[in-house]
Scaffold this motif. Structure first.
Motif, mmCIF file in Angstrom:
data_model
loop_
_atom_site.group_PDB
_atom_site.id
_atom_site.type_symbol
_atom_site.label_atom_id
_atom_site.label_comp_id
_atom_site.label_asym_id
_atom_site.label_seq_id
_atom_site.Cartn_x
_atom_site.Cartn_y
_atom_site.Cartn_z
ATOM 1 N N VAL A 67 75.197 -24.108 -45.643
ATOM 2 C CA VAL A 67 74.606 -23.284 -44.600
ATOM 3 C C VAL A 67 73.094 -23.316 -44.805
ATOM 4 O O VAL A 67 72.597 -22.942 -45.860
ATOM 5 N N GLU A 68 72.406 -23.803 -43.796
ATOM 6 C CA GLU A 68 70.949 -23.788 -43.817
ATOM 7 C C GLU A 68 70.458 -22.523 -43.131
ATOM 8 O O GLU A 68 71.077 -22.050 -42.175
ATOM 9 N N PHE A 69 69.374 -21.992 -43.616
ATOM 10 C CA PHE A 69 68.787 -20.795 -43.008
ATOM 11 C C PHE A 69 67.425 -21.187 -42.449
ATOM 12 O O PHE A 69 66.455 -21.367 -43.182
ATOM 13 N N HIS A 70 67.393 -21.343 -41.112
ATOM 14 C CA HIS A 70 66.185 -21.779 -40.431
ATOM 15 C C HIS A 70 65.321 -20.572 -40.068
ATOM 16 O O HIS A 70 65.840 -19.555 -39.579
ATOM 17 N N ARG A 71 64.052 -20.698 -40.267
ATOM 18 C CA ARG A 71 63.139 -19.605 -39.973
ATOM 19 C C ARG A 71 62.894 -19.495 -38.474
ATOM 20 O O ARG A 71 62.788 -20.482 -37.768
ATOM 21 N N SER A 72 62.839 -18.252 -37.998
ATOM 22 C CA SER A 72 62.505 -17.973 -36.600
ATOM 23 C C SER A 72 61.670 -16.708 -36.551
ATOM 24 O O SER A 72 61.430 -16.064 -37.576
ATOM 25 N N GLU A 73 61.232 -16.327 -35.378
ATOM 26 C CA GLU A 73 60.411 -15.120 -35.237
ATOM 27 C C GLU A 73 61.173 -13.874 -35.661
ATOM 28 O O GLU A 73 60.591 -12.926 -36.179
ATOM 29 N N GLY A 74 62.483 -13.880 -35.471
ATOM 30 C CA GLY A 74 63.281 -12.713 -35.825
ATOM 31 C C GLY A 74 63.832 -12.742 -37.240
ATOM 32 O O GLY A 74 64.559 -11.849 -37.641
ATOM 33 N N GLY A 75 63.503 -13.779 -37.986
ATOM 34 C CA GLY A 75 64.023 -13.910 -39.349
ATOM 35 C C GLY A 75 64.750 -15.240 -39.512
ATOM 36 O O GLY A 75 64.503 -16.188 -38.761
ATOM 37 N N GLU A 76 65.617 -15.312 -40.483
ATOM 38 C CA GLU A 76 66.351 -16.548 -40.742
ATOM 39 C C GLU A 76 67.616 -16.631 -39.877
ATOM 40 O O GLU A 76 68.329 -15.645 -39.709
ATOM 41 N N VAL A 77 67.864 -17.811 -39.340
ATOM 42 C CA VAL A 77 69.053 -18.048 -38.518
ATOM 43 C C VAL A 77 69.984 -19.007 -39.256
ATOM 44 O O VAL A 77 69.592 -20.131 -39.591
ATOM 45 N N PRO A 78 71.232 -18.599 -39.547
ATOM 46 C CA PRO A 78 72.179 -19.495 -40.229
ATOM 47 C C PRO A 78 72.525 -20.706 -39.371
ATOM 48 O O PRO A 78 72.673 -20.611 -38.151
ATOM 49 N N PHE A 79 72.690 -21.839 -40.034
ATOM 50 C CA PHE A 79 73.017 -23.098 -39.372
ATOM 51 C C PHE A 79 74.024 -23.835 -40.257
ATOM 52 O O PHE A 79 73.651 -24.461 -41.253
ATOM 53 N N PRO A 80 75.333 -23.736 -39.948
ATOM 54 C CA PRO A 80 76.344 -24.370 -40.812
ATOM 55 C C PRO A 80 76.362 -25.883 -40.662
ATOM 56 O O PRO A 80 76.176 -26.409 -39.555
#
Length: 225
Positions: free
Chosen positions: A91-104
């Protein structure tokens, strides 16, 4: 998450979560899923063995940073709403304006397939992550060993609906303890490691039921079924 090639699967009940990998089996063939997760039958073939090797490399717990992206390997997942549980390869955690977004990211042998079994398993991971982290998970990726490339998969409404429908159908099978009848389809059955146990040409009798009737016939001194 790989196929249960190292031992017999434990049949799920209403109190036990359904393995995420079972959804992949159920999309491919609901009977196959029942044979593995209800009747606890399993046979290796070249395809399942290659998948096991690939997942032994991927399924090592731990985390690291790669090009600014946080990666977590072998992350346990669960979704109470759909009664699902399993382990994500990565699971990658991509950075966004609202925080980290999980990406399986799910590792698969071979190459992209015509059916959507791999996509459903990946989408189920996304649904688990949404419940666990309380945020939208819009997409994930499938990495295929033959092509050595990722295929990004958007979790659109159609795929989400297929994933939830599949989870519900498999839950019904496990709750009723009834293996669906067989329907022979050459393109699927020939590649299935359970072909000899399933015996689809017999017209739908469960493998376990076939074994029981054979034993009963032998015990009574009659010819087998």
């Amino acid at each position: 998450m790989g196929d249960p090639g190292t031992g017999a699967a434990v049949p799920a009940t209403e109190s036990e979560p359904i393995p995420l990998s079972a959804l992949q089996h159920a999309v491919y063939c609901l009977r196959q899923a029942a044979l593995i997760h209800l009747e606890r039958l399993w046979e290796e073939n070249r395809f399942t063995a290659e998948g096991q090797v690939l997942h032994r490399v991927a399924d090592k717990p731990g985390g690291r940073q790669v090009r600014g992206v946080r990666r977590q390997m072998a992350l346990p997942l669960a979704c109470r709403r759909l009664n699902l549980a399993g382990v994500a390869d990565v699971v990658e955690f991509h950075r966004s304006e609202g925080g980290e977004v999980p990406f399986p990211v799910e590792f698969k042998r071979g190459k992209p397939k015509a059916h959507r079994a791999d996509e459903v398993q990946l989408c189920a991971q996304g649904l688990c992550l949404e419940e666990m982290f309380g945020c939208a998970v819009p997409a994930g990726a499938l990495f295929y060993g033959e092509t050595r490339r990722r295929q990004e998969v958007p979790f659109d409404a159609e795929l989400r609906a297929l994933t939830e429908t599949t989870a519900g159908a498999l839950a019904d099978v496990l709750r009723t303890q009834r293996t669906p009848p067989a329907h022979y389809k050459a393109s699927l059955c020939r590649a299935c490691s359970l072909l000899e146990l399933c015996r689809p040409q017999l017209g739908g009798r469960s493998a376990l039921g076939y074994r029981r009737s054979a034993v009963e016939a032998l015990a009574e001194g009659q010819p087998g079924p």
